[in-house]
Design a protein around this motif. Structure first.
Motif, PDB file in Angstrom:
ATOM      1  N   ALA A  18       0.833  -1.208   0.000  1.00  0.00           N
ATOM      2  CA  ALA A  18       0.000   0.000   0.000  1.00  0.00           C
ATOM      3  C   ALA A  18       0.862   1.249   0.000  1.00  0.00           C
ATOM      4  O   ALA A  18       0.577   2.217  -0.714  1.00  0.00           O
ATOM      5  CB  ALA A  18      -0.934  -0.002   1.212  1.00  0.00           C
ATOM      6  N   ALA A  19       1.927   1.253   0.774  1.00  0.00           N
ATOM      7  CA  ALA A  19       2.814   2.416   0.820  1.00  0.00           C
ATOM      8  C   ALA A  19       3.507   2.636  -0.517  1.00  0.00           C
ATOM      9  O   ALA A  19       3.642   3.773  -0.976  1.00  0.00           O
ATOM     10  CB  ALA A  19       3.846   2.238   1.930  1.00  0.00           C
ATOM     11  N   SER A  20       3.923   1.549  -1.174  1.00  0.00           N
ATOM     12  CA  SER A  20       4.614   1.726  -2.448  1.00  0.00           C
ATOM     13  C   SER A  20       3.658   2.198  -3.533  1.00  0.00           C
ATOM     14  O   SER A  20       4.022   2.997  -4.380  1.00  0.00           O
ATOM     15  CB  SER A  20       5.313   0.434  -2.881  1.00  0.00           C
ATOM     16  OG  SER A  20       4.371  -0.562  -3.190  1.00  0.00           O
ATOM     17  N   VAL A  21       2.399   1.730  -3.508  1.00  0.00           N
ATOM     18  CA  VAL A  21       1.410   2.194  -4.477  1.00  0.00           C
ATOM     19  C   VAL A  21       1.146   3.673  -4.254  1.00  0.00           C
ATOM     20  O   VAL A  21       1.109   4.463  -5.184  1.00  0.00           O
ATOM     21  CB  VAL A  21       0.100   1.371  -4.371  1.00  0.00           C
ATOM     22  CG1 VAL A  21      -1.034   2.039  -5.126  1.00  0.00           C
ATOM     23  CG2 VAL A  21       0.335  -0.030  -4.883  1.00  0.00           C
ATOM     24  N   GLN A  22       0.972   4.071  -2.990  1.00  0.00           N
ATOM     25  CA  GLN A  22       0.708   5.473  -2.693  1.00  0.00           C
ATOM     26  C   GLN A  22       1.914   6.329  -3.065  1.00  0.00           C
ATOM     27  O   GLN A  22       1.762   7.424  -3.583  1.00  0.00           O
ATOM     28  CB  GLN A  22       0.377   5.643  -1.216  1.00  0.00           C
ATOM     29  CG  GLN A  22      -0.379   6.902  -0.943  1.00  0.00           C
ATOM     30  CD  GLN A  22      -1.282   6.771   0.249  1.00  0.00           C
ATOM     31  OE1 GLN A  22      -1.065   5.942   1.120  1.00  0.00           O
ATOM     32  NE2 GLN A  22      -2.292   7.594   0.310  1.00  0.00           N
ATOM     33  N   ALA A  23       3.105   5.841  -2.821  1.00  0.00           N
ATOM     34  CA  ALA A  23       4.302   6.620  -3.163  1.00  0.00           C
ATOM     35  C   ALA A  23       4.431   6.775  -4.673  1.00  0.00           C
ATOM     36  O   ALA A  23       4.904   7.796  -5.155  1.00  0.00           O
ATOM     37  CB  ALA A  23       5.535   5.926  -2.591  1.00  0.00           C
ATOM     38  N   ALA A  24       3.998   5.774  -5.433  1.00  0.00           N
ATOM     39  CA  ALA A  24       4.106   5.835  -6.885  1.00  0.00           C
ATOM     40  C   ALA A  24       3.089   6.807  -7.485  1.00  0.00           C
ATOM     41  O   ALA A  24       3.303   7.343  -8.554  1.00  0.00           O
ATOM     42  CB  ALA A  24       3.897   4.444  -7.478  1.00  0.00           C
ATOM     43  N   GLU A  25       1.967   7.024  -6.781  1.00  0.00           N
ATOM     44  CA  GLU A  25       0.944   7.932  -7.280  1.00  0.00           C
ATOM     45  C   GLU A  25       1.367   9.369  -6.979  1.00  0.00           C
ATOM     46  O   GLU A  25       1.688   9.708  -5.859  1.00  0.00           O
ATOM     47  CB  GLU A  25      -0.384   7.626  -6.585  1.00  0.00           C
ATOM     48  CG  GLU A  25      -1.515   8.473  -7.086  1.00  0.00           C
ATOM     49  CD  GLU A  25      -2.796   8.116  -6.377  1.00  0.00           C
ATOM     50  OE1 GLU A  25      -3.345   8.994  -5.720  1.00  0.00           O
ATOM     51  OE2 GLU A  25      -3.220   6.962  -6.484  1.00  0.00           O
ATOM     52  N   PRO A  26       1.378  10.207  -7.990  1.00  0.00           N
ATOM     53  CA  PRO A  26       1.807  11.581  -7.757  1.00  0.00           C
ATOM     54  C   PRO A  26       0.799  12.325  -6.885  1.00  0.00           C
ATOM     55  O   PRO A  26      -0.386  12.023  -6.902  1.00  0.00           O
ATOM     56  CB  PRO A  26       1.851  12.183  -9.171  1.00  0.00           C
ATOM     57  CG  PRO A  26       0.883  11.357  -9.952  1.00  0.00           C
ATOM     58  CD  PRO A  26       0.948   9.975  -9.356  1.00  0.00           C
ATOM     59  N   SER A  27       1.285  13.292  -6.114  1.00  0.00           N
ATOM     60  CA  SER A  27       0.388  14.129  -5.334  1.00  0.00           C
ATOM     61  C   SER A  27      -0.431  14.961  -6.304  1.00  0.00           C
ATOM     62  O   SER A  27       0.108  15.650  -7.167  1.00  0.00           O
ATOM     63  CB  SER A  27       1.187  15.032  -4.398  1.00  0.00           C
ATOM     64  OG  SER A  27       0.297  15.930  -3.769  1.00  0.00           O
ATOM     65  N   LEU A  28      -1.720  14.879  -6.179  1.00  0.00           N
ATOM     66  CA  LEU A  28      -2.601  15.561  -7.112  1.00  0.00           C
ATOM     67  C   LEU A  28      -3.036  16.937  -6.611  1.00  0.00           C
ATOM     68  O   LEU A  28      -3.429  17.782  -7.412  1.00  0.00           O
ATOM     69  CB  LEU A  28      -3.835  14.697  -7.375  1.00  0.00           C
ATOM     70  CG  LEU A  28      -3.557  13.332  -7.982  1.00  0.00           C
ATOM     71  CD1 LEU A  28      -4.819  12.480  -7.968  1.00  0.00           C
ATOM     72  CD2 LEU A  28      -3.015  13.472  -9.384  1.00  0.00           C
ATOM     73  N   ILE A  29      -2.964  17.155  -5.317  1.00  0.00           N
ATOM     74  CA  ILE A  29      -3.422  18.416  -4.736  1.00  0.00           C
ATOM     75  C   ILE A  29      -2.602  19.562  -5.337  1.00  0.00           C
ATOM     76  O   ILE A  29      -1.379  19.539  -5.350  1.00  0.00           O
ATOM     77  CB  ILE A  29      -3.294  18.419  -3.201  1.00  0.00           C
ATOM     78  CG1 ILE A  29      -3.969  17.198  -2.579  1.00  0.00           C
ATOM     79  CG2 ILE A  29      -3.854  19.720  -2.618  1.00  0.00           C
ATOM     80  CD1 ILE A  29      -5.434  17.044  -2.818  1.00  0.00           C
ATOM     81  N   GLY A  30      -3.306  20.544  -5.871  1.00  0.00           N
ATOM     82  CA  GLY A  30      -2.659  21.697  -6.487  1.00  0.00           C
ATOM     83  C   GLY A  30      -2.427  21.544  -7.983  1.00  0.00           C
ATOM     84  O   GLY A  30      -2.182  22.529  -8.677  1.00  0.00           O
ATOM     85  N   MET A  31      -2.521  20.323  -8.493  1.00  0.00           N
ATOM     86  CA  MET A  31      -2.309  20.071  -9.915  1.00  0.00           C
ATOM     87  C   MET A  31      -3.485  20.623 -10.725  1.00  0.00           C
ATOM     88  O   MET A  31      -4.629  20.561 -10.297  1.00  0.00           O
ATOM     89  CB  MET A  31      -2.175  18.570 -10.147  1.00  0.00           C
ATOM     90  CG  MET A  31      -1.902  18.186 -11.585  1.00  0.00           C
ATOM     91  SD  MET A  31      -1.720  16.386 -11.764  1.00  0.00           S
ATOM     92  CE  MET A  31      -0.139  16.157 -10.976  1.00  0.00           C
ATOM     93  N   VAL A  32      -3.196  21.184 -11.895  1.00  0.00           N
ATOM     94  CA  VAL A  32      -4.231  21.646 -12.809  1.00  0.00           C
ATOM     95  C   VAL A  32      -4.395  20.597 -13.903  1.00  0.00           C
ATOM     96  O   VAL A  32      -3.428  20.204 -14.544  1.00  0.00           O
ATOM     97  CB  VAL A  32      -3.876  23.027 -13.411  1.00  0.00           C
ATOM     98  CG1 VAL A  32      -4.906  23.450 -14.446  1.00  0.00           C
ATOM     99  CG2 VAL A  32      -3.763  24.077 -12.307  1.00  0.00           C
ATOM    100  N   VAL A  33      -5.648  20.138 -14.075  1.00  0.00           N
ATOM    101  CA  VAL A  33      -5.952  19.088 -15.045  1.00  0.00           C
ATOM    102  C   VAL A  33      -7.142  19.484 -15.899  1.00  0.00           C
ATOM    103  O   VAL A  33      -7.982  20.259 -15.448  1.00  0.00           O
ATOM    104  CB  VAL A  33      -6.245  17.749 -14.340  1.00  0.00           C
ATOM    105  CG1 VAL A  33      -5.014  17.215 -13.642  1.00  0.00           C
ATOM    106  CG2 VAL A  33      -7.400  17.879 -13.359  1.00  0.00           C
ATOM    107  N   PRO A  34      -7.275  18.963 -17.120  1.00  0.00           N
ATOM    108  CA  PRO A  34      -6.304  18.191 -17.853  1.00  0.00           C
ATOM    109  C   PRO A  34      -5.137  19.060 -18.314  1.00  0.00           C
ATOM    110  O   PRO A  34      -5.275  20.264 -18.276  1.00  0.00           O
ATOM    111  CB  PRO A  34      -7.114  17.638 -19.026  1.00  0.00           C
ATOM    112  CG  PRO A  34      -8.256  18.580 -19.192  1.00  0.00           C
ATOM    113  CD  PRO A  34      -8.488  19.211 -17.862  1.00  0.00           C
ATOM    114  N   PRO A  35      -4.069  18.456 -18.781  1.00  0.00           N
ATOM    115  CA  PRO A  35      -3.830  17.028 -18.993  1.00  0.00           C
ATOM    116  C   PRO A  35      -3.641  16.293 -17.663  1.00  0.00           C
ATOM    117  O   PRO A  35      -3.197  16.864 -16.672  1.00  0.00           O
ATOM    118  CB  PRO A  35      -2.560  16.999 -19.828  1.00  0.00           C
ATOM    119  CG  PRO A  35      -1.843  18.253 -19.473  1.00  0.00           C
ATOM    120  CD  PRO A  35      -2.911  19.276 -19.164  1.00  0.00           C
TER     121      PRO A  35
END
Length: 172
Positions: A18-35
């Motif tokens: 679980a920790a490695s999956v979470q670490a692999a997922e980029p922090s999304l907070i503050g990101m502008v999407v799309p893309p």
């Protein structure tokens, strides 16, 4: 002793995965999407207005974060930023894990009431398998409900007992 050792090792392995999956997922907070980051997209979303002025009607949104196989991973809270052609762009202000659903459960986004008042900022789990569910206009939230706080852009837990959602499968 062997069984407890095996159980402990299994727990440690599960936490590490679980920790490695979470670490692999980029922090999304503050990101502008799309893309969207590679392998991610959003399949479902809804505007959450904060007023009736043109800039307020869809000032915030609740959307899903989905992987390439269309599995929903998270619910995202976002604030409108601008448009890229015809496509709106959003700044992600919060993210919560998508709940694990049981048989006959659905996550309902933006078509619920809290204390009898419509609120497009609500997300809840309902059980469509309850007795006579197809005949009901509203279904009670069962075990999980969140509300997007329009002022902060953060999700806030809500007591499911205070939430009910329109039954979009009702026969009218």
């Amino acid at each position: 002793m062997r069984r407890s050792h095996l159980l402990a090792m299994s727990c440690i392995t599960a936490v590490a995965i679980a920790a490695s999956v979470q670490a692999a997922e980029p922090s999304l907070i503050g990101m502008v999407v799309p893309p969207w980051p590679d392998g991610l997209k959003s399949n479902t979303g809804s505007c959450v207005g904060s007023g009736s002025e043109p800039g307020q009607v869809c000032a915030r949104s609740i959307a899903t974060l989905d992987d390439a196989e269309d599995r929903t991973l998270k619910l995202l809270a976002s604030q409108f930023v601008d448009r890229l052609g015809d496509e709106p762009r959003w700044r992600i202000t919060d993210a919560v894990p998508y709940p694990v659903l049981r048989r006959d459960e659905l996550v309902v986004i933006a078509t619920c009431q809290r204390d009898g008042v419509d609120d497009a900022g609500l997300v809840a789990i309902v059980d469509t398998g309850t007795a006579h569910a197809a005949e009901l206009d509203m279904l009670p939230a069962t075990r999980w409900a969140m509300r997007l706080d329009r002022a902060t852009g953060k999700f806030i837990r809500v007591a499911p007992s205070r939430v009910r959602c329109y039954n979009e499968g009702t026969s009218e």
